[in-house]
Write an enzyme that holds these catalytic residues in place. Sequence first.
Site, PDB file in Angstrom:
ATOM      1  N   ARG A 122      -0.248  21.431  -9.303  1.00  0.00           N
ATOM      2  CA  ARG A 122      -1.155  21.265  -7.735  1.00  0.00           C
ATOM      3  C   ARG A 122      -2.184  19.950  -8.213  1.00  0.00           C
ATOM      4  NH1 ARG A 122      -0.527  26.945  -7.427  1.00  0.00           N
ATOM      5  NH2 ARG A 122       1.084  27.247  -5.864  1.00  0.00           N
ATOM      6  N   LYS A 144      -2.398   5.767  -3.229  1.00  0.00           N
ATOM      7  CA  LYS A 144      -0.883   5.840  -2.916  1.00  0.00           C
ATOM      8  C   LYS A 144      -0.071   5.927  -3.677  1.00  0.00           C
ATOM      9  CE  LYS A 144      -1.051   3.616   2.070  1.00  0.00           C
ATOM     10  NZ  LYS A 144      -0.267   2.768   2.618  1.00  0.00           N
ATOM     11  N   GLU A 186       0.799 -10.458  -3.368  1.00  0.00           N
ATOM     12  CA  GLU A 186       0.057  -9.520  -3.098  1.00  0.00           C
ATOM     13  C   GLU A 186      -1.449 -10.266  -2.948  1.00  0.00           C
ATOM     14  OE1 GLU A 186       0.736  -6.485  -1.670  1.00  0.00           O
ATOM     15  OE2 GLU A 186       2.477  -5.649  -2.575  1.00  0.00           O
ATOM     16  N   LYS A 228      -9.490  -4.521  -1.841  1.00  0.00           N
ATOM     17  CA  LYS A 228      -8.534  -3.255  -1.510  1.00  0.00           C
ATOM     18  C   LYS A 228      -9.621  -2.104  -1.755  1.00  0.00           C
ATOM     19  CE  LYS A 228      -4.637  -0.636  -2.290  1.00  0.00           C
ATOM     20  NZ  LYS A 228      -3.410  -0.431  -2.689  1.00  0.00           N
ATOM     21  N   GLU A 238      -5.355   6.072   5.693  1.00  0.00           N
ATOM     22  CA  GLU A 238      -4.740   5.000   6.411  1.00  0.00           C
ATOM     23  C   GLU A 238      -4.646   5.562   7.931  1.00  0.00           C
ATOM     24  OE1 GLU A 238      -1.416   2.737   4.792  1.00  0.00           O
ATOM     25  OE2 GLU A 238      -0.504   2.462   6.500  1.00  0.00           O
ATOM     26  N   ARG A 242      -6.963   0.388   6.838  1.00  0.00           N
ATOM     27  CA  ARG A 242      -5.999   0.304   5.642  1.00  0.00           C
ATOM     28  C   ARG A 242      -4.691  -0.245   5.990  1.00  0.00           C
ATOM     29  NH1 ARG A 242      -5.461   4.476   0.304  1.00  0.00           N
ATOM     30  NH2 ARG A 242      -3.976   2.765  -0.636  1.00  0.00           N
ATOM     31  N   ASN A 246      -0.858  -3.678   4.755  1.00  0.00           N
ATOM     32  CA  ASN A 246       0.763  -3.677   5.068  1.00  0.00           C
ATOM     33  C   ASN A 246       1.144  -5.010   5.496  1.00  0.00           C
ATOM     34  OD1 ASN A 246       1.093  -1.061   3.960  1.00  0.00           O
ATOM     35  ND2 ASN A 246       0.427   0.021   5.929  1.00  0.00           N
ATOM     36  N   HIS A 249       4.469  -5.990   5.026  1.00  0.00           N
ATOM     37  CA  HIS A 249       5.278  -5.201   4.451  1.00  0.00           C
ATOM     38  C   HIS A 249       6.507  -4.576   5.501  1.00  0.00           C
ATOM     39  CE1 HIS A 249       2.219  -5.340   1.371  1.00  0.00           C
ATOM     40  NE2 HIS A 249       3.081  -4.648   0.804  1.00  0.00           N
ATOM     41  N   HIS A 253      10.070  -4.337   3.781  1.00  0.00           N
ATOM     42  CA  HIS A 253      10.586  -3.095   3.397  1.00  0.00           C
ATOM     43  C   HIS A 253      12.105  -3.349   3.737  1.00  0.00           C
ATOM     44  CE1 HIS A 253       6.799  -0.532   2.665  1.00  0.00           C
ATOM     45  NE2 HIS A 253       6.971  -1.493   1.821  1.00  0.00           N
ATOM     46  N   HIS A 267       9.489  -6.708  -4.830  1.00  0.00           N
ATOM     47  CA  HIS A 267       8.639  -6.328  -4.168  1.00  0.00           C
ATOM     48  C   HIS A 267       7.573  -7.435  -3.500  1.00  0.00           C
ATOM     49  CE1 HIS A 267       6.390  -3.757  -1.465  1.00  0.00           C
ATOM     50  NE2 HIS A 267       5.116  -4.055  -2.221  1.00  0.00           N
TER      51      HIS A 267
HETATM   52  N1  LIG Z   1       1.008   2.399  -4.173  1.00  0.00           N
HETATM   53  C1  LIG Z   1       0.760   1.494  -3.916  1.00  0.00           C
HETATM   54  O1  LIG Z   1      -0.207   1.204  -3.235  1.00  0.00           O
HETATM   55  C2  LIG Z   1       1.607   0.097  -3.922  1.00  0.00           C
HETATM   56  C3  LIG Z   1       1.293  -1.152  -3.692  1.00  0.00           C
HETATM   57  C4  LIG Z   1       2.018  -2.354  -3.659  1.00  0.00           C
HETATM   58  C5  LIG Z   1       3.441  -1.974  -4.192  1.00  0.00           C
HETATM   59  N2  LIG Z   1       3.571  -0.746  -4.736  1.00  0.00           N
HETATM   60  C6  LIG Z   1       5.145  -0.482  -5.410  1.00  0.00           C
HETATM   61  O2  LIG Z   1       4.946  -1.226  -6.649  1.00  0.00           O
HETATM   62  C7  LIG Z   1       6.164  -1.557  -7.138  1.00  0.00           C
HETATM   63  C8  LIG Z   1       6.389  -3.075  -7.475  1.00  0.00           C
HETATM   64  O3  LIG Z   1       5.613  -2.945  -8.498  1.00  0.00           O
HETATM   65  P1  LIG Z   1       5.872  -4.034  -9.844  1.00  0.00           P
HETATM   66  O4  LIG Z   1       5.995  -5.338  -9.306  1.00  0.00           O
HETATM   67  O5  LIG Z   1       4.437  -4.016 -10.808  1.00  0.00           O
HETATM   68  O6  LIG Z   1       7.149  -3.632 -10.536  1.00  0.00           O
HETATM   69  P2  LIG Z   1       7.378  -2.882 -11.784  1.00  0.00           P
HETATM   70  O7  LIG Z   1       6.921  -1.809 -12.026  1.00  0.00           O
HETATM   71  O8  LIG Z   1       8.972  -2.571 -11.715  1.00  0.00           O
HETATM   72  O9  LIG Z   1       7.207  -4.144 -12.828  1.00  0.00           O
HETATM   73  C9  LIG Z   1       8.098  -5.127 -12.892  1.00  0.00           C
HETATM   74  C10 LIG Z   1       8.628  -5.670 -14.200  1.00  0.00           C
HETATM   75  O10 LIG Z   1       7.599  -6.285 -15.102  1.00  0.00           O
HETATM   76  C11 LIG Z   1       7.928  -5.410 -16.300  1.00  0.00           C
HETATM   77  N3  LIG Z   1       6.501  -5.389 -17.088  1.00  0.00           N
HETATM   78  C12 LIG Z   1       5.339  -4.821 -16.742  1.00  0.00           C
HETATM   79  N4  LIG Z   1       4.416  -5.133 -17.182  1.00  0.00           N
HETATM   80  C13 LIG Z   1       4.608  -5.864 -18.086  1.00  0.00           C
HETATM   81  C14 LIG Z   1       4.184  -6.958 -19.018  1.00  0.00           C
HETATM   82  N5  LIG Z   1       2.793  -6.599 -19.330  1.00  0.00           N
HETATM   83  N6  LIG Z   1       4.836  -7.632 -19.714  1.00  0.00           N
HETATM   84  C15 LIG Z   1       6.370  -7.815 -19.515  1.00  0.00           C
HETATM   85  N7  LIG Z   1       6.578  -7.262 -18.583  1.00  0.00           N
HETATM   86  C16 LIG Z   1       6.160  -6.363 -18.159  1.00  0.00           C
HETATM   87  C17 LIG Z   1       8.370  -3.840 -15.921  1.00  0.00           C
HETATM   88  O11 LIG Z   1       9.059  -3.685 -17.026  1.00  0.00           O
HETATM   89  C18 LIG Z   1       9.525  -4.470 -14.998  1.00  0.00           C
HETATM   90  O12 LIG Z   1      10.668  -4.815 -15.314  1.00  0.00           O
HETATM   91  C19 LIG Z   1       7.128  -1.087  -5.802  1.00  0.00           C
HETATM   92  O13 LIG Z   1       7.852   0.142  -6.102  1.00  0.00           O
HETATM   93  C20 LIG Z   1       5.855  -1.136  -4.811  1.00  0.00           C
HETATM   94  O14 LIG Z   1       6.606  -0.129  -3.804  1.00  0.00           O
HETATM   95  C21 LIG Z   1       2.928   0.209  -4.501  1.00  0.00           C
END
Ligand SMILES: NC(=O)c1ccc[n+]([C@@H]2O[C@H](COP(=O)([O-])OP(=O)(O)OC[C@H]3O[C@@H](n4cnc5c(N)ncnc54)[C@H](O)[C@@H]3O)[C@@H](O)[C@H]2O)c1
Length: 369
Positions: A122, A144, A186, A228, A238, A242, A246, A249, A253, A267
């Site tokens: 929890r 999130k 972003e 942010k 949100e 907030r 998006n 987005h 999506h 993404h």
């Molecule tokens: N929670 C939130 O508020 C929020 C906001 C925006 C995006 N997201 C989510 O984030 C995700 C995308 O995140 P992302 O773009 O970081 O993707 P990811 O986590 O898949 O990373 C992208 C790639 O980079 C590699 N990588 C990571 N760090 C590295 C480094 N320092 N050196 C070399 N390679 C590295 C990873 O292995 C992967 O192949 C999506 O699922 C999206 O929905 C969440």
Amino acid sequence: MANIVAVNLGARSYQVRIGPGLLGDISAQISPLLRRKRVAIVTDETVAAKHLPGVLQALAQGGIAASALTLPVGESTKAWPEFTRTVEWLLAEKIERRDLVIALGGGVVGDLVGFACAVLRRGVRFVQVPTTLLAQVDSSVGGKTGINSTHGKNLIGAFHQPSLVLADTAVLDTLPPRDLLAGYGEVVKYGLLGDAGFFDYLEAQGPALARYDADVILNAVTRSVQMKAGIVERDETEEGERALLNLGHTFCHALEQATGYSDRLLHGEGVAIGCALAFELSQRLGLCAQEAPSRLRAHLKSMGMKTDLCDIDGDLPGAEALLALMAQDKKVIDGKLRFILARGIGQAFVAEDVPPASVVQVLQDALRR
Ligand SMILES: NC(=O)c1ccc[n+]([C@@H]2O[C@H](COP(=O)([O-])OP(=O)(O)OC[C@H]3O[C@@H](n4cnc5c(N)ncnc54)[C@H](O)[C@@H]3O)[C@@H](O)[C@H]2O)c1
């Protein structure tokens, strides 16, 4: 010295520390949070290969015992199978409520681990150690967390704030250029949604960021996190403002689902294309001058980023089918399409009840480009 941005949320407040070299100092950074000298780390294969040994060494030097779980790379990891595996592993590791879990990786790891920590016993505390630009400027901050469903993206999740975010900007040196630019999608979003001056800065300094300029990265991450944090402080769950985060987005999506959450579209690339489409839609609805979408597209193109639908490899569904995918979006309320639109660069707002015909028109034109 790291830049520190506070996220003030009463009992759930925490700091985002931003700067090069923080990982080498991780023991000192997290020690005040530890009730016993033991942590569990969850990461992915790529990050494990590049950064896990350094983190383990730094923890060992601080006398902190650590075990690590390494997940497969990619968006498809953010689903029930790896989520279940992570929760079961944390239980097998006997992680207790007073312990600390470290999410070491990009947004995929951060979202999944955050959600695992939200439901484990929890609620277990966790530290976000974002290693992509996208995760440093966005996903690691704000609480999130979640995973994807076959019905759509991020449909299963919880709000669960981290206890600390350590954004070591030097780890971005190992990030491939495509991922750096995706994260930049972003970063640009923050300028577009609420800070025209920051967009001006990015127009001038974006190319240096794409060359991994350490100062520009530090500035861009810090300004993005400040924006942010401010929004999250005013609207944690949100209910209103907030939603501005998006921007782009709803389109993104739908495009991610249409491309099967695959390498065809990352993404952040979808966010950049989505922002361009949102500005196009804003202009069509008479909300902003043509200059705004033109300036945005020119900047994205000059950065060598995906800007148009034709920049996505392979076939895409038609405009009506993309609209149908948007209907699954969390921003749909009572079946009405809500979009984040803009009156100009830095002036985004939530638009209720956007006419579907206008969206279809923008998509049809974009598909023809
Ligand atoms: N929670 C939130 O508020 C929020 C906001 C925006 C995006 N997201 C989510 O984030 C995700 C995308 O995140 P992302 O773009 O970081 O993707 P990811 O986590 O898949 O990373 C992208 C790639 O980079 C590699 N990588 C990571 N760090 C590295 C480094 N320092 N050196 C070399 N390679 C590295 C990873 O292995 C992967 O192949 C999506 O699922 C999206 O929905 C969440």
